[in-house]
Each structure stands twice: as C-alpha cells, then as structure tokens.
Design a protein around this motif. Structure first.
Motif, mmCIF file in Angstrom:
data_model
loop_
_atom_site.group_PDB
_atom_site.id
_atom_site.type_symbol
_atom_site.label_atom_id
_atom_site.label_comp_id
_atom_site.label_asym_id
_atom_site.label_seq_id
_atom_site.Cartn_x
_atom_site.Cartn_y
_atom_site.Cartn_z
ATOM 1 N N ILE A 15 -5.768 10.418 -11.310
ATOM 2 C CA ILE A 15 -5.294 9.452 -10.378
ATOM 3 C C ILE A 15 -5.860 8.118 -10.692
ATOM 4 N N PHE A 16 -7.028 7.926 -11.227
ATOM 5 C CA PHE A 16 -7.584 6.735 -11.619
ATOM 6 C C PHE A 16 -6.675 6.078 -12.678
ATOM 7 N N LEU A 17 -6.152 6.844 -13.497
ATOM 8 C CA LEU A 17 -5.401 6.096 -14.600
ATOM 9 C C LEU A 17 -3.846 5.795 -13.890
ATOM 10 N N VAL A 61 1.011 -1.203 -0.001
ATOM 11 C CA VAL A 61 -0.037 -0.007 0.150
ATOM 12 C C VAL A 61 0.620 1.177 -0.014
ATOM 13 N N LYS A 62 1.714 1.382 0.850
ATOM 14 C CA LYS A 62 2.705 2.391 1.191
ATOM 15 C C LYS A 62 3.686 2.609 -0.405
ATOM 16 N N ILE A 63 4.209 1.511 -0.931
ATOM 17 C CA ILE A 63 4.772 1.524 -2.071
ATOM 18 C C ILE A 63 4.069 1.860 -3.367
ATOM 19 N N ARG A 64 2.701 1.416 -3.324
ATOM 20 C CA ARG A 64 1.846 1.866 -4.316
ATOM 21 C C ARG A 64 1.623 3.215 -4.384
ATOM 22 N N GLU A 65 1.381 3.956 -3.195
ATOM 23 C CA GLU A 65 1.180 5.632 -3.093
ATOM 24 C C GLU A 65 2.218 6.106 -3.861
ATOM 25 N N GLN A 66 3.587 5.853 -3.425
ATOM 26 C CA GLN A 66 4.655 6.634 -4.080
ATOM 27 C C GLN A 66 4.729 6.388 -5.543
ATOM 28 N N ASP A 67 4.351 5.144 -6.272
ATOM 29 C CA ASP A 67 4.277 4.877 -7.621
ATOM 30 C C ASP A 67 3.378 5.604 -8.222
ATOM 31 N N ILE A 68 2.126 5.565 -7.636
ATOM 32 C CA ILE A 68 1.113 6.402 -8.186
ATOM 33 C C ILE A 68 1.347 7.632 -8.241
ATOM 34 N N GLU A 69 2.052 8.469 -7.400
ATOM 35 C CA GLU A 69 2.280 9.849 -7.296
ATOM 36 C C GLU A 69 3.578 10.029 -8.684
ATOM 37 N N MET A 70 4.213 9.155 -8.849
ATOM 38 C CA MET A 70 5.451 9.317 -9.973
ATOM 39 C C MET A 70 4.384 9.242 -11.227
ATOM 40 N N ILE A 71 3.458 8.054 -11.503
ATOM 41 C CA ILE A 71 2.740 8.075 -12.770
ATOM 42 C C ILE A 71 1.743 9.362 -12.924
ATOM 43 N N LYS A 72 1.219 9.740 -11.739
ATOM 44 C CA LYS A 72 0.365 11.143 -11.896
ATOM 45 C C LYS A 72 1.191 12.122 -12.498
#
Length: 200
Positions: A155-157, A123-134
């Motif tokens: 955010i969805f994408l 969950v924590k790792i995904r949050e940081q990854d999602i920020e990079m892709i955003k």
C-alpha cells in the motif's frame, strides 16, 4: 424506465452539459444557472441531484477520469512485467491529461490560480489508482520479479508511485516548472524503484 435508470439518465445529461459550461467559462465563472440552462433543466432539478457547483464539477471530473481508469484496467496485466505495467500506467496518464488540458484550457488557468477546490476529487481518483498499482506490485511479487512485501508496504509503495506521477504531472502541466519528455523521466524514477525491489 426505472427511477434509478431515469436518475442516471438525467445526471448524465447534466454532466455532459456542465462539461461544456466549464470548458467555456472555467470553474470560477461557471454557475448553477448556466449549467441548468445548458442542460435544459430547471434549477430545482439541478439542485435535486447536485448541492452546488463544486458537486457538479466533481461529478464531471470523475466522468472525465473514467476512460483513463477503463483503459488502464484493460492494459495492465499480470502477464506484463512490473516495468511494463508502470510504464503503461504513466503513459496513459500523460495521454489523458494532455487531451483533457487541450479541452479544458480555461479550467487549467483556474488550476494555476489555486487548486484547493479539487482536492476532494483527487482523493477518490487516487484511491482507484492506488488499487491498480497495488495489483501491479502483487503480480510482480507472484511472478518473482521483486522481493516479497507485506500488505502495508505494498500500500505504501503504491501510494508513493501514484503520488510521484501525480506530482510530476502538476510540475509539467500546472506549474510548468519541468520540461522535456515526461514519460522518460517517470520511467527513470520507476526503474530506480524496481531495481531497489528486485530479488537479491
């Protein structure tokens, strides 16, 4: 040395020792006594910083993940196309997991038995990854590569892209249901997404 610096130094010692314990015994057979012995710390010191084995494992995995986060942040750029950024992200993820799995073969066996115990870590790792892709999607919009999207859709994408790559890694490395060149397959999926988002 300040108390904060001392605490960080001790935690680093514990984490590095714990990596060796997990690498040697796997997650299931590792325990706090083994970690305390490997780190040269008393068990009371270990429990002062970490409440249990799962807590130590989480700290280890976040530490293992940090180099991937750093290298992605250094290579992803608004000067790149969205296609290039997503390819960099996927490639670095594959390189990272290949290296990690070579080191942690016993942990991979544990993961194949059941991976529920690491869900809070991801969950924590995904949050940081999602920020990079955003960021990558926002840059692509600013560079007029893709259509304008509101924040909710960005955010969805970003979440879908991260989940797709995460699930693909699991299919290749944990479940072993897919074979072949993973990067080519991920890039193919990303290209489909990019084509659907391009300005008409």
């Amino acid at each position: 040395m300040s108390n904060t610096s001392k605490d960080e130094f001790v935690k680093t010692q514990i984490i590095e020792a714990a990596k060796t314990v997990f690498e040697t015994y796997g997650f299931r057979k590792a325990n706090m006594a083994l970690i305390a012995k490997a780190s040269g710390k008393g068990r009371s010191t270990l429990y002062y910083y970490y409440k249990n084995k799962e807590d130590v494992f989480k700290a280890c995995m976040l530490d293992v993940y940090k180099p991937l986060l750093d290298i992605c942040k250094s290579k992803l750029s608004n000067a790149n196309t969205l296609k290039a950024n997503l390819s960099i992200y996927a490639k670095e993820n594959i390189i990272h997991i290949e290296n990690a799995l070579e080191t942690y073969k016993i942990i991979l066996h544990d993961l194949r038995q059941g991976e529920d115990f690491i869900s809070s870590i991801t969950v924590k790792i995904r949050e940081q990854d999602i920020e990079m892709i955003k960021d990558c999607l926002t840059w692509a919009i600013q560079n007029k590569e893709i259509e304008t999207l509101d924040n909710e859709h960005i955010i969805f994408l970003a979440t879908i892209i991260v989940n797709t790559i995460d699930n693909t890694k699991k299919e290749f490395f944990i479940y072993e249901t897919l074979k072949g060149d993973m990067l080519t397959k991920i890039n193919w999926i990303n290209n489909l997404l990019i084509q659907s988002l391009k300005l008409k």
